[in-house]
Enzyme design. Structure first.
Site, mmCIF file in Angstrom:
data_model
loop_
_atom_site.group_PDB
_atom_site.id
_atom_site.type_symbol
_atom_site.label_atom_id
_atom_site.label_comp_id
_atom_site.label_asym_id
_atom_site.label_seq_id
_atom_site.Cartn_x
_atom_site.Cartn_y
_atom_site.Cartn_z
ATOM 1 C CG ASN A 155 3.587 122.533 32.286
ATOM 2 O OD1 ASN A 155 3.534 123.435 31.915
ATOM 3 N ND2 ASN A 155 3.023 122.461 32.993
ATOM 4 C CB SER A 233 12.784 120.179 36.436
ATOM 5 O OG SER A 233 13.841 121.156 36.188
ATOM 6 C CB VAL A 236 16.368 123.680 35.829
ATOM 7 C CG1 VAL A 236 17.076 125.479 35.556
ATOM 8 C CG2 VAL A 236 16.688 122.227 34.972
ATOM 9 C CD GLU A 254 4.627 127.164 38.563
ATOM 10 O OE1 GLU A 254 4.655 126.264 39.725
ATOM 11 O OE2 GLU A 254 4.024 127.751 38.029
ATOM 12 C CB CYS A 288 4.214 123.141 38.090
ATOM 13 S SG CYS A 288 2.697 124.592 38.528
#
Length: 486
Positions: A155, A233, A236, A254, A288
Site C-alpha cells: 500500500n 496483516s 501473517v 506493524e 493500516c
C-alpha cells in the site's frame, strides 16, 4: 530520465542480478492493468546467498564512521529528491495511488531517511553508571544488531520500506529486504538504486524481487537475521511471531488495524466530517491506520451521516494520473473480491446502505453503511477498501467502549470541543496512537509509531527505533584488586 522500469532485477551484493527462477511476474498498473515491467523472480538459493553476503558486509559496515554513514544517507536522500517527478509517477502507477498519495509517500520516505541521519552516532556511545563494587567502572555500550530481514507491503511500499532500511543502515546494520512483488520498483528497486548511487558498500543492502512461492519462509528462518521487520496483516504477523519466538529473534511488527473515529456529543460535526472523509478514503482505504469504524454520539449521528454521505458521493474517481482524482483502483482483483464480499455480507446482516457505491473496472466508489453492529463482520474486519461503517453510540462513555471492542489497537481519533477531556479519554482508548480533532492516518519519523494488542509489537520512530535496531552491552572494568570470599 532514469527509467526505473528497467530496474526489474534483484539487487544482491551491489549488483543488479537477474532472478534465477523459471517464473516471471508482470507488475501491472492497477487502474487499467497495463504492464509496467516484468521481473524474473529470485530463488530461495539467491535469498540465502543474500543473507550470507549481508552477514559479511555488516561486519565491515559496523566499523564505519559516523561521517561515512551520514554521507551515504544524505546522498541517498539527494538522489530521491533529484528524481522526484519520475519516482512519484512510478509510485502512482504501481500502487494505483493518486497524485496526492504518491507525493505524500515520497515526502514520508524522505522524512524517515533524513531523520535517520540524526541518530547515526547512537552506536558506540558509552554511558557510565555507578559501580556496585569498589573500583569497578560500568560502561554501557550500544552496538549494531547485525542483519535485519525486512518485509514491506503493497500500500505505501516506499516509505514503509525506508522506515526499516534507513534506521538499520544508520545504526551499522545490513539489510535483506523483500518488498511486495506487486510494487517491487517503488518498494525495493528505487531504494536500492538510491543507496547504490550514494556509495553504500556492497552487500549492506540487498533487495530481492520474489514471492512466497519461490522462497517459502526463508526470510523468517534464515539463521543470520537478528530481527524481522514486517508490515502487513495480523495473520501473517502471528506466524512471524511464532517462528521468531522459537528462534529467539527480535521482531518489529506493524500489523492490521481497526481504527475508530469517535465523534463525541460536543463535537463540531462539520470539522469531524471533513477529517473523516480524508481519513476514510485516502488511497481508497488501503492503509493500516485508515478509519475503519466511525462511532458517533446519538445527538450528532443523523447530522453527521447526512453530511458525510453528501461529501462521499461527490469524491472524484477514475484515472489516478489526473490530479483531481481522489478514489483510484484497489490494488488487485483479490482485494476487490474481498471488498465486494464485505458489502454483500453487511447487507445480509441488516446494515443500512446510506450510500450505494459501484464497481467500475478496478475502481470501487464509496459505500457508506449505518446501523452497523460493532460485533458484525463488517465492523470487526480490516476492510482495506472505500467502505465506511457508522455506528451510533448512546453516550460518550459507550463510544469509548465500542472503540476498544476489537482485537486491534493501532490508531484512533476523538473529536470534541473539550480538549482537556479529549486527552483524558484518549488514554482510555487501547491503541498505540490517538489523535484529538484529527483523523487516524498520521505518521512522522520522530514519534513512537506502533500498535497495541493484535496490531503489532515494537515502535518505529526516533529514538524508539534505535533501541529496536541495536543491542546494549555491559562492559565492566575492575580498576582495583577485588578480594573474593573464597
Amino acid at each position: 530520465m532514469v527509467g526505473f522500469e528497467n530496474l526489474n532485477k534483484s539487487f544482491i551484493n551491489g549488483e543488479w542480478t537477474e532472478g534465477a527462477s523459471e517464473r516471471s511476474y508482470d507488475i501491472l498498473n492497477p487502474y487499467d492493468n497495463t504492464p509496467i515491467t516484468s521481473v524474473r523472480l529470485a530463488t530461495s538459493k539467491q535469498l540465502k546467498e543474500s543473507f550470507e553476503v549481508a552477514k559479511e558486509a555488516q561486519k565491515k559496515w559496523a566499523k564505519s564512521s559516523v561521517e561515512e554513514r551520514r554521507e551515504v544517507l544524505h546522498k541517498a536522500a539527494e538522489y530521491l529528491k533529484a528524481n522526484r517527478e519520475e519516482i512519484v509517477n512510478v509510485i502512482g502507477r504501481e500502487t494505483g495511488g493518486t497524485v496526492l498519495k504518491a507525493n505524500v509517500e515520497l515526502h514520508l520516505t524522505l522524512e524517515f531517511l533524513e531523520e535517520s541521519i540524526k541518530y547515526a552516532d547512537e552506536i558506540y556511545q558509552v554511558r557510565e553508571v555507578p559501580g556496585h563494587v569498589e573500583g569497578k567502572l560500568n560502561h554501557i555500550h550500544r552496538l549494531p544488531l547485525g542483519v535485519i530481514a525486512s518485509i514491506s507491503p503493497f500500500n505505501f511500499p516506499m516509505n514503509l520500506s525506508m522506515r526499516t532500511i534507513a534506521p538499520a543502515i544508520a545504526l551499522g546494520n545490513s539489510v535483506v529486504h523483500k518488498p511486495d512483488i506487486q510494487v517491487g520498483l517503488s518498494g525495493g528497486s528505487i531504494i536500492a538504486k538510491a543507496f547504490e548511487e550514494a556509495g553504500l558498500p556492497k552487500g549492506v543492502l540487498n533487495v530481492l524481487l520474489t514471492d512466497i512461492e519461490e522462497i517459502g519462509e526463508e526470510m523468517l528462518t534464515n539463521p543470520h537475521s537478528k530481527l524481522i521487520s514486517f508490515t502487513g496483516s495480523t495473520q501473517v504477523g502471528r506466524r512471524i511471531g511464532e517462528i521468531a519466538g522459537k528462534q529467539l529473534k527480535r521482531v518489529a511488527l506493524e500489523l492490521g488495524g481497526n481504527s475508530p473515529f469517535i465523534v463525541l456529543s460536543d463535537a463540531d460535526v462539520d470539522r469531524a466530517v471533513d477529517a473523516a472523509i480524508f481519513g476514510k478514503f485516502i488511497h481508497q482505504g488501503q492503509i493500516c491506520m485508515i478509519i475503519n469504524r466511525i462511532i458517533v454520539h446519538k445527538d450528532k449521528h443523523d447530522e453527521f451521516v447526512d453530511k458525510f454521505v453528501e461529501k462521499a458521493k461527490a469524491l472524484p474517481y477514475g484515472d489516478t494520473s489526473d490530479p483531481k482524482t481522489v478514489i483510484g483502483p484497489l490494488v488487485n482483483d483479490r482485494q476487490m473480491e474481498k471488498a465486494l464480499n464485505f458489502i454483500e455480507e453487511a447487507k445480509r446482516e441488516g446494515a443500512t446502505v446510506a450510500l450505494e457505491g459501484k464497481r467500475e473496472g478496478n475502481i470501487l466508489t464509496p459505500f457508506v453503511f449505518t446501523n452497523v453492529n460493532n460485533s458484525s463482520k463488517l465492523a470487526q474486519s480490516e476492510l482495506f477498501a472505500p467502505i465506511a461503517t457508522i455506528i451510533k453510540a448512546e453516550s460518550d462513555e459507550e463510544a469509548i467502549e465500542i472503540a476498544n471492542d476489537t482485537q486491534h489497537g493501532l490508531s484512533s481519533a476523538i473529536f470534541t470541543n473539550d480538549l482537556e477531556r479529549g486527552e483524558k479519554l484518549a488514554l482510555e482508548v487501547d491503541a498505540g496512537m490517538t489523535h484529538i480533532n484529527d483523523q487516524t492516518v498520521n505518521d512522522a519519523p520522530y514519534i513512537p509509531f506502533g500498535g497495541n494488542k493484535a496490531s503489532g509489537l515494537g515502535r518505529f520512530g526516533n529514538p524508539w527505533v534505535v533501541e529496536e535496531f541495536t543491542v546494549t552491552k555491559w562492559v565492566s572494568v575492575q580498576t582495583k584488586y577485588r578480594s573474593f570470599a573464597f
